[in-house]
Design an enzyme around this catalytic site. Structure first.
Site, PDB file in Angstrom:
ATOM      1  N   TYR A 171       0.831  -1.204   0.000  1.00 34.26           N
ATOM      2  CA  TYR A 171       0.000   0.000   0.000  1.00 34.26           C
ATOM      3  C   TYR A 171       0.864   1.250   0.000  1.00 34.26           C
ATOM      4  CZ  TYR A 171       0.751   0.880   5.045  1.00 34.26           C
ATOM      5  OH  TYR A 171       1.299   1.167   6.267  1.00 34.26           O
ATOM      6  N   ARG A 173       8.300   4.449  -4.380  1.00 31.71           N
ATOM      7  CA  ARG A 173       8.317   3.386  -3.362  1.00 31.71           C
ATOM      8  C   ARG A 173       7.300   2.300  -3.701  1.00 31.71           C
ATOM      9  NH1 ARG A 173       7.563   5.126   2.707  1.00 31.71           N
ATOM     10  NH2 ARG A 173       5.450   5.428   1.953  1.00 31.71           N
ATOM     11  N   ARG A 229      -6.572 -20.989  -3.126  1.00 27.18           N
ATOM     12  CA  ARG A 229      -5.729 -20.756  -1.947  1.00 27.18           C
ATOM     13  C   ARG A 229      -4.542 -21.721  -1.893  1.00 27.18           C
ATOM     14  NH1 ARG A 229      -4.654 -22.188   3.265  1.00 27.18           N
ATOM     15  NH2 ARG A 229      -4.017 -20.472   4.609  1.00 27.18           N
ATOM     16  N   LYS A 236       6.431  -2.026   1.889  1.00 24.38           N
ATOM     17  CA  LYS A 236       5.254  -1.461   2.569  1.00 24.38           C
ATOM     18  C   LYS A 236       4.055  -2.396   2.363  1.00 24.38           C
ATOM     19  CE  LYS A 236       2.986   3.043   3.184  1.00 24.38           C
ATOM     20  NZ  LYS A 236       3.151   3.296   4.614  1.00 24.38           N
ATOM     21  N   GLU A 242      11.575   2.114  14.645  1.00 26.95           N
ATOM     22  CA  GLU A 242      10.737   3.234  14.188  1.00 26.95           C
ATOM     23  C   GLU A 242       9.458   3.254  15.006  1.00 26.95           C
ATOM     24  OE1 GLU A 242       9.638   2.535  10.007  1.00 26.95           O
ATOM     25  OE2 GLU A 242       9.820   0.395  10.360  1.00 26.95           O
ATOM     26  N   LEU A 262      10.839   0.967   7.333  1.00 28.69           N
ATOM     27  CA  LEU A 262      10.287   1.463   6.070  1.00 28.69           C
ATOM     28  C   LEU A 262      11.096   2.690   5.651  1.00 28.69           C
ATOM     29  CD1 LEU A 262       7.891   1.079   4.046  1.00 28.69           C
ATOM     30  CD2 LEU A 262       6.862   3.035   5.200  1.00 28.69           C
TER      31      LEU A 262
HETATM   32  N1  PLP Z   1       7.525   3.679   9.120  1.00 26.88           N
HETATM   33  C1  PLP Z   1       6.386   2.986   9.111  1.00 26.88           C
HETATM   34  C2  PLP Z   1       6.357   1.651   9.773  1.00 26.88           C
HETATM   35  C3  PLP Z   1       5.242   3.492   8.478  1.00 26.88           C
HETATM   36  O1  PLP Z   1       4.105   2.779   8.471  1.00 26.88           O
HETATM   37  C4  PLP Z   1       5.305   4.771   7.876  1.00 26.88           C
HETATM   38  C5  PLP Z   1       4.153   5.345   7.200  1.00 26.88           C
HETATM   39  O2  PLP Z   1       3.108   4.736   7.069  1.00 26.88           O
HETATM   40  C6  PLP Z   1       6.507   5.470   7.921  1.00 26.88           C
HETATM   41  C7  PLP Z   1       7.623   4.895   8.548  1.00 26.88           C
HETATM   42  C8  PLP Z   1       6.649   6.832   7.313  1.00 26.88           C
HETATM   43  O3  PLP Z   1       6.712   6.757   5.906  1.00 26.88           O
HETATM   44  P1  PLP Z   1       6.263   7.972   5.011  1.00 26.88           P
HETATM   45  O4  PLP Z   1       7.050   9.152   5.483  1.00 26.88           O
HETATM   46  O5  PLP Z   1       6.640   7.562   3.644  1.00 26.88           O
HETATM   47  O6  PLP Z   1       4.792   8.144   5.207  1.00 26.88           O
END
Ligand code: PLP
Length: 284
Positions: free
Chosen positions: A33, A52, A100, A147, A179, A204
């Site tokens: 997503y 991304r 499945r 993501k 994070e 991420l």
């Molecule tokens: N880290 C995680 C786990 C996230 O889910 C997100 C955003 O959804 C981010 C970092 C920040 O990413 P971005 O700045 O691209 O929204």
């Protein structure tokens, strides 16, 4: 208000958009997503989010059903159809519906969904107070650079934080902060250095992170891309998170301990101002 959503080439009222129970996004979280912020009906950081998206689909071998131009046109059209002034566009691509089986099917048609959420992203009341975070062990899978929609652990971590009265969780692995549950974590040390974890599979690759680091460097701030410990964070002068819809948001306490003087940090607030100014100017 009933939203108009996009599903596999069709524009539908939200209640009419239906996806198969055999969709691998539903059965296996086999989907990725993106979330793109919208202000004044314009897309923020679109180029970064589109790049991304491509990386995530490539990592999983899912084919994006639209060309780059078509994808941008759909983003613009969904803003227009929903008269969206401020908020976000959520996009999801799953591998599609298939018999499945754990092995990936070779002939599934990807499912592409977009919807909007109206939200006051500029005027966030938490900017004035900052958010509180609780430290929670990071128990996500090891490919956090993709993501994917596997968001159950981040949801659990957020609930765990809420259960102790905190606004969000900062995840910790091997003695270091990875994070936040849905944002990038940053600190500013007492000597004024912005410290943020370097890119790897552990986090991420935040699109907002990238812009904020550029802005910080241009503003003359020293930037160190390295992992930091929970203790370092608790003893920092300032702390903040970044994401597509929170932009730059102060963190004012960690596990109940105030960060700095317990108020949103001046450098954090300056970075928020500079970030919003530059991203609005570049919005498309
Ligand atoms: N880290 C995680 C786990 C996230 O889910 C997100 C955003 O959804 C981010 C970092 C920040 O990413 P971005 O700045 O691209 O929204």
């Amino acid at each position: 208000m009933t939203r108009t959503v996009y599903l596999n080439g069709s524009w539908l009222a939200e209640a009419d958009a239906k996806v198969s129970i055999f969709d691998r996004g539903f059965l296996f979280a086999d989907a990725i997503y993106e979330v793109t912020g919208v202000v004044g009906g314009k897309l923020l950081e679109y180029v970064g989010h589109a790049a991304r998206l491509k990386r995530s689909t490539a990592e999983l071998g899912i084919a994006c059903p639209l060309t780059d131009e078509e994808l941008l046109a759909v983003h613009r059209e969904i803003v227009r159809r929903n008269d969206l002034d401020e908020g976000l566009i959520y996009l999801q691509i799953s591998r599609g519906a298939a018999y499945r089986d754990f092995a990936f099917p070779t002939d599934a048609t990807p499912t592409l969904v977009l919807f909007t959420q109206a939200k006051a992203v500029l005027d966030n009341p938490k900017v004035k107070t900052g958010i509180s975070v609780a430290l929670v062990p990071d128990q996500r899978w090891a490919r956090r650079d993709i993501k994917t929609v596997q968001l159950l652990f981040p949801s659990m971590a957020k609930m765990q934080a809420a259960s102790v009265g905190a606004d969000d969780a900062w995840l910790v692995e091997g003695g270091f902060v990875t994070e936040a549950s849905s944002a990038t974590s940053h600190i500013i040390s007492k000597d004024g250095t912005l410290i943020t974890r370097g890119l790897s599979n552990a986090i991420l690759h935040g699109i907002t992170r990238l812009s904020v680091l550029d802005i910080a460097r241009s503003a003359g701030l020293a930037v160190e891309e390295r992992a930091f410990t929970p203790d370092e964070a608790k003893n920092a002068a300032e702390a903040f998170i970044t994401s597509a819809t929170s932009f730059v948001l102060p963190v004012t306490s960690i596990d109940g301990q105030p960060v700095g003087d317990g108020k949103p940090g001046p450098l954090t607030l300056k970075l928020r101002e500079l970030y919003i100014e530059s991203r609005l100017a570049a919005a498309i």
